[in-house]
Write a protein that holds these residues in place. Structure first.
Motif, short mmCIF file in Angstrom:
data_model
loop_
_atom_site.label_atom_id
_atom_site.label_comp_id
_atom_site.label_asym_id
_atom_site.label_seq_id
_atom_site.Cartn_x
_atom_site.Cartn_y
_atom_site.Cartn_z
N ASP A 134 33.75 -28.66 41.48
CA ASP A 134 33.64 -29.52 42.66
C ASP A 134 34.08 -30.94 42.35
O ASP A 134 34.80 -31.57 43.14
CB ASP A 134 32.19 -29.52 43.16
N GLU A 135 33.67 -31.46 41.20
CA GLU A 135 34.06 -32.82 40.82
C GLU A 135 35.57 -32.91 40.60
O GLU A 135 36.21 -33.88 41.01
CB GLU A 135 33.30 -33.24 39.56
N MET A 136 36.13 -31.89 39.97
CA MET A 136 37.58 -31.88 39.77
C MET A 136 38.31 -31.85 41.11
O MET A 136 39.32 -32.53 41.30
CB MET A 136 37.99 -30.69 38.92
N ALA A 137 37.80 -31.07 42.05
CA ALA A 137 38.44 -30.99 43.37
C ALA A 137 38.40 -32.35 44.07
O ALA A 137 39.38 -32.76 44.71
CB ALA A 137 37.76 -29.92 44.22
N ARG A 138 37.28 -33.04 43.98
CA ARG A 138 37.17 -34.36 44.58
C ARG A 138 38.15 -35.35 43.95
O ARG A 138 38.79 -36.16 44.64
CB ARG A 138 35.73 -34.88 44.47
N LEU A 139 38.28 -35.27 42.65
CA LEU A 139 39.20 -36.18 41.94
C LEU A 139 40.65 -35.77 42.18
O LEU A 139 41.53 -36.64 42.32
CB LEU A 139 38.88 -36.19 40.44
#
Length: 301
Positions: free
Chosen positions: A288-293
């Motif tokens: 999820d964090e990678m997708a946001r970034l």
């Protein structure tokens, strides 16, 4: 995140040819001063040497440098030589040629192919070595790199250079170079807030071919050689807070998670920042964090 005991092997390893390196390395540009190519107040020599000693202590075995990394009274290569020679057996020093600065610090015209021998020999002299582990040809806006890369390939055949790489290129330049000699790494400007479709394509090609992809200015972003501006997107800051990390560590972690072939070479002249940068190799971002970034990266186009 706790950083004192985290060493450079936390991020895993990759190979430059047969040379194994930890994926977190050190860029030497900032060892000479607070801003790259600054000819005013030089860096504190003992502090810069302390950074190099600390880097090796933390397991950093990949240092990126160049003969044109110098400021008033400071040369990155000379600092490396003074601090680390005789060099550890596993230390890989990567340098680059192509750009040219005269002794007063002014940028000259880009090197001609027949200038490159002198540039390689200058790096050898400053570093106190009889060969260079890896030399990157930095493209200086020329359409074709064949003649320049061919000149370096000849020096490789002579034993002055062990492996070759290229920098600031497009996918077609990689193919052009590979028709002449093997390429072990590609260095391009790349980071969370730097998005270029050609570089994204190079990232994929390097992954598919097992070539190291080595981004520069991954933390500084638009600040480039002047360093990070201090401004971070709130998304980056929020993820950093969630991990008890710094925004710079999040940027490094995002970069490393682009693929196992990606190497990070964050530059610093501050021993504390070095410890933080190395510790970023142990920071794992969720899907999820990678997708946001990733969404931020795409928006930066």
């Amino acid at each position: 995140m706790t950083s004192e005991t985290i060493t450079a092997d936390a991020a895993g390893t990759w190979k430059l040819g047969e040379l194994s390196v930890n994926r977190i390395g050190l860029g030497a540009m900032r060892l000479t001063g607070s801003a790259a190519f600054h000819l005013g107040t030089p860096s504190d020599r003992e502090r810069s040497i302390a950074v190099l000693h600390k880097a090796v202590e933390l397991g950093v075995n990949h240092i990126d440098t160049a003969a044109f990394y110098f400021s008033s009274l400071r040369s990155a290569n000379e600092l490396i030589n003074s601090a680390l020679s005789p060099y550890p057996d596993d230390l890989v020093i990567v340098t680059k040629v192509g750009p040219y600065r005269n002794y007063s610090g002014e940028w000259g015209t880009s090197a001609r192919p027949d200038d490159l021998r002198g540039h390689v020999e200058e790096n050898l002299r400053q570093l106190g070595r009889d060969h260079l582990d890896v030399v990157n040809l930095r493209r200086m806006r020329q359409d074709s790199i064949a003649e320049h890369f061919g000149a370096l390939a000849e020096l490789r055949d002579e034993g002055l250079i062990r492996h070759l790489g290229i920098s600031d290129v497009e996918p077609r330049h990689l193919a052009e170079a590979q028709a002449i000699a093997p390429v072990v790494c590609v260095q391009n400007r790349y980071g969370l807030d730097l998005h270029d479709p050609a570089t994204d394509e190079l990232l994929r090609i390097c992954r598919d071919q097992g070539i190291a992809f080595v981004p520069f200015f991954a933390i500084a972003g638009e600040g480039g050689s002047q360093g990070v501006s201090g401004d971070h997107d709130e998304e980056v800051a929020a993820i950093a807070r969630a991990h008890g990390a710094t925004p710079a560590q999040v940027r490094i972690a995002w970069t490393l998670q682009q693929g196992p072939h990606v190497l990070a070479i964050p530059g610093t002249g501050n021993p504390d920042h070095l410890v933080e940068n190395v510790a970023a190799g142990a920071l794992h971002l969720s899907d999820d964090e990678m997708a946001r970034l990733d969404a931020l990266h795409t928006k930066a186009a």
